[in-house]
Scaffold this active site. Structure first.
Site, PDB file in Angstrom:
ATOM      1  N   CYS A  81       0.645  -1.487   0.181  1.00 37.10           N
ATOM      2  CA  CYS A  81      -0.334  -0.184  -0.081  1.00 37.10           C
ATOM      3  C   CYS A  81       1.041   1.109  -0.050  1.00 37.10           C
ATOM      4  O   CYS A  81       1.578   1.331   0.894  1.00 37.10           O
ATOM      5  CB  CYS A  81      -0.779  -0.378   1.144  1.00 37.10           C
ATOM      6  SG  CYS A  81      -1.831   1.722   1.547  1.00 37.10           S
ATOM      7  N   GLN A 202      -2.292   9.085  16.314  1.00 34.15           N
ATOM      8  CA  GLN A 202      -1.932   9.709  14.853  1.00 34.15           C
ATOM      9  C   GLN A 202      -1.449   8.836  13.717  1.00 34.15           C
ATOM     10  O   GLN A 202      -0.072   8.481  14.436  1.00 34.15           O
ATOM     11  CB  GLN A 202      -1.731  10.881  15.592  1.00 34.15           C
ATOM     12  CG  GLN A 202      -1.923  11.905  16.234  1.00 34.15           C
ATOM     13  CD  GLN A 202      -3.666  12.595  15.457  1.00 34.15           C
ATOM     14  OE1 GLN A 202      -3.609  12.835  13.922  1.00 34.15           O
ATOM     15  NE2 GLN A 202      -4.242  13.202  16.535  1.00 34.15           N
ATOM     16  N   ASP A 318     -10.691  18.693  20.443  1.00 34.38           N
ATOM     17  CA  ASP A 318      -9.925  18.082  19.662  1.00 34.38           C
ATOM     18  C   ASP A 318     -10.967  16.558  19.621  1.00 34.38           C
ATOM     19  O   ASP A 318     -10.480  15.422  19.251  1.00 34.38           O
ATOM     20  CB  ASP A 318      -8.401  17.673  19.122  1.00 34.38           C
ATOM     21  CG  ASP A 318      -7.653  16.808  18.370  1.00 34.38           C
ATOM     22  OD1 ASP A 318      -8.645  16.437  17.491  1.00 34.38           O
ATOM     23  OD2 ASP A 318      -7.172  15.313  18.649  1.00 34.38           O
ATOM     24  N   CYS A 345     -11.637  17.758  12.546  1.00 36.82           N
ATOM     25  CA  CYS A 345     -11.342  15.918  11.689  1.00 36.82           C
ATOM     26  C   CYS A 345     -12.046  16.790  10.865  1.00 36.82           C
ATOM     27  O   CYS A 345     -12.190  15.949   9.747  1.00 36.82           O
ATOM     28  CB  CYS A 345     -10.523  15.229  11.693  1.00 36.82           C
ATOM     29  SG  CYS A 345     -11.870  14.680  13.020  1.00 36.82           S
TER      30      CYS A 345
HETATM   31  N1  SAH Z   1      -5.975  14.445  21.004  1.00 36.03           N
HETATM   32  C1  SAH Z   1      -6.171  13.239  21.099  1.00 36.03           C
HETATM   33  C2  SAH Z   1      -7.175  12.235  20.280  1.00 36.03           C
HETATM   34  C3  SAH Z   1      -8.276  12.994  19.277  1.00 36.03           C
HETATM   35  S1  SAH Z   1      -8.961  11.722  18.151  1.00 36.03           S
HETATM   36  C4  SAH Z   1      -4.951  12.571  19.706  1.00 36.03           C
HETATM   37  O1  SAH Z   1      -4.647  14.241  18.981  1.00 36.03           O
HETATM   38  O2  SAH Z   1      -4.456  12.009  19.283  1.00 36.03           O
HETATM   39  C5  SAH Z   1     -10.824  12.257  19.491  1.00 36.03           C
HETATM   40  C6  SAH Z   1     -10.817  11.123  21.095  1.00 36.03           C
HETATM   41  O3  SAH Z   1     -11.586  11.396  21.307  1.00 36.03           O
HETATM   42  C7  SAH Z   1     -10.698   9.589  21.319  1.00 36.03           C
HETATM   43  O4  SAH Z   1      -9.270   9.244  21.121  1.00 36.03           O
HETATM   44  C8  SAH Z   1     -11.742   9.091  21.921  1.00 36.03           C
HETATM   45  O5  SAH Z   1     -11.916   8.104  22.052  1.00 36.03           O
HETATM   46  C9  SAH Z   1     -12.262  10.336  22.052  1.00 36.03           C
HETATM   47  N2  SAH Z   1     -13.824  10.830  22.551  1.00 36.03           N
HETATM   48  C10 SAH Z   1     -14.712  10.471  21.574  1.00 36.03           C
HETATM   49  N3  SAH Z   1     -16.081  10.925  22.082  1.00 36.03           N
HETATM   50  C11 SAH Z   1     -15.602  11.304  23.120  1.00 36.03           C
HETATM   51  C12 SAH Z   1     -16.907  12.295  24.665  1.00 36.03           C
HETATM   52  N4  SAH Z   1     -17.625  12.125  24.435  1.00 36.03           N
HETATM   53  N5  SAH Z   1     -15.253  12.528  25.356  1.00 36.03           N
HETATM   54  C13 SAH Z   1     -14.129  12.430  25.550  1.00 36.03           C
HETATM   55  N6  SAH Z   1     -13.924  11.651  25.033  1.00 36.03           N
HETATM   56  C14 SAH Z   1     -14.323  11.531  23.444  1.00 36.03           C
END
Ligand code: SAH
Length: 389
Positions: A81, A202, A318, A345
């Site tokens: 890939c 990531q 995020d 995103c």
């Molecule tokens: N900031 C981190 C992860 C971002 S991805 C980074 O950059 O690596 C988004 C994250 O939100 C995921 O880990 C997911 O498990 C979490 N998530 C999803 N819904 C949520 C909620 N209602 N409350 C808290 N976290 C949540």
């Protein structure tokens, strides 16, 4: 992928501007919308590949990706890939040889029979590689031979994950370590992260560094600040912020991710980050209601620290594609941070949420699109909001 890379970048910039103006109703004339941060080389950026295993019409094992909305695997030419690591093809070839040599049955998504479902491969920037074989059952014949073949290729760790459920969730809850530590260590900037097969991490390291550097720049920290990082995953952004802030509070829904975040803080010698398990839209309002000094049942018993948590300087969010819950946005506005850094995103839900925040005393000052996923339709943004004075 049929577009040139420069055309992809232009299309993504347009997507962001269109969402902000049409869905968010935002006037961008006073907002700095920076050109998208692209990659020098938009291939081979993924540090994780999860490849389904199936069989072709003659019953031979194939490795590839599912054709959209089907269980039909489109084989990858040469097992390669172009978004993944160049070393992964040799791993898949070794798995294929093992399947053929020992007649190990491959899982069928249609009949839910067979054994081997996916090969998950993670590679750190150092080249350290972890392979996790995802199987429908625990008992897998001749595993020793496979582990040896993978170790001969220089793989650092081999795991077995059992996913008996007939749905499309790739990993099951149980992972057994067959060789090595079951984890690899990767770096983002100066920080190290311990990553297991199940961890969220990531996938594009190069672009993550650019994204986090922007988030940190927008947070504008000088050492004395209190910061919340909501949807913090394994604490990557939180720990970036903790290097420059007095205190960081992270909130994340997945308990294992929070355990990883705490471990990563320890690994990096950072003691000023605290992590909570829960839904951001419940945890933050609960915290606020319980501890708010104006609330009869509240009060601050631990001198000062909780006051500061209630009135943070910066809040970072995020969220996943669905964006932030209204209840969370309302609580953030009440906590009244000087700056909000929104990492997104999905430009559509970002625009929806920015409309609420800009209607509640915040001004959008900066938008920075980042191309985290070249050759796909996704576009990530980091934005900065300033509290109106
Ligand atoms: N900031 C981190 C992860 C971002 S991805 C980074 O950059 O690596 C988004 C994250 O939100 C995921 O880990 C997911 O498990 C979490 N998530 C999803 N819904 C949520 C909620 N209602 N409350 C808290 N976290 C949540």
């Amino acid at each position: 992928m049929q577009m040139s890379y420069s055309a992809q970048l232009a299309a993504k910039e347009t997507k962001v501007r269109d969402a902000l103006t049409r869905i968010g109703g935002l006037d961008l004339s006073d907002v700095s919308v920076a050109p998208i941060l692209g990659m020098d080389d938009p291939c081979r950026y993924r540090n994780k590949e999860q490849v389904p295993v199936g069989t072709d019409a003659s019953g031979n094992p194939v490795f590839g990706f599912f054709a959209e909305h089907t269980h039909r695997i489109v084989p990858m030419p040469e097992y390669d890939c172009l978004l993944g690591d160049a070393g992964n093809a040799a791993i898949l070839k070794a798995v294929r040889s093992w399947l053929l040599q020992y007649s190990v049955p491959v899982y069928s998504e249609e009949t839910h029979t067979g054994l081997i479902r996916h090969v998950l491969m993670r590679t750190a920037g150092s080249g350290e590689t972890l392979v996790c074989l995802v199987c429908a059952r625990e008992k897998v014949p001749h595993l020793d031979a496979l582990v040896q073949a993978l170790l001969n290729l220089g793989v650092a760790s081999v795991c077995l994950n059992v996913q008996p459920k007939p749905d499309n969730v790739i990993l099951g809850p149980h992972t057994e370590i067959l060789s090595g530590s079951g984890r690899i260590t990767d770096t983002i900037g100066k920080l190290s992260f311990s990553v297991s097969p199940n961890s969220f991490f990531q996938v594009n390291r190069t672009q993550t560094e650019k994204l986090y550097a922007k988030a940190l720049e927008f947070a504008d920290l000088h050492g004395g600040e209190t910061v919340w990082d909501l949807y913090c995953g394994i604490g990557t952004i939180s720990l970036f912020l903790a290097q420059k802030a007095a205190k960081v509070y992270g909130v994340e829904i997945i308990p294992q991710a929070v355990a990883d975040a705490r471990e990563n803080a320890r690994l990096n010698g950072l003691t000023n980050a605290e992590f909570f398990v829960g839904e951001a839209e419940k945890k933050v309002p609960e915290f606020y209601e319980k501890k708010h000094p104006g609330n009869a049942s509240g009060g601050t018993d631990e001198a000062g620290t909780e006051d500061q948590a209630l009135t943070p300087d910066v809040m970072v969010v995020d969220p996943p594609r669905k964006g932030c819950d209204r209840q969370l946005l309302d609580t953030m506005v009440r906590m009244s941070p000087k700056r909000i850094v929104y990492v997104s995103c999905d430009p559509a839900t970002l625009a929806r949420d920015l409309k609420i925040l800009t209607g509640s005393g915040y001004r959008l000052t900066d938008v920075q699109p980042v191309d985290m996923f070249p050759e796909t339709m996704s576009v990530e943004c980091v934005t900065r909001l300033q509290k109106d004075s």
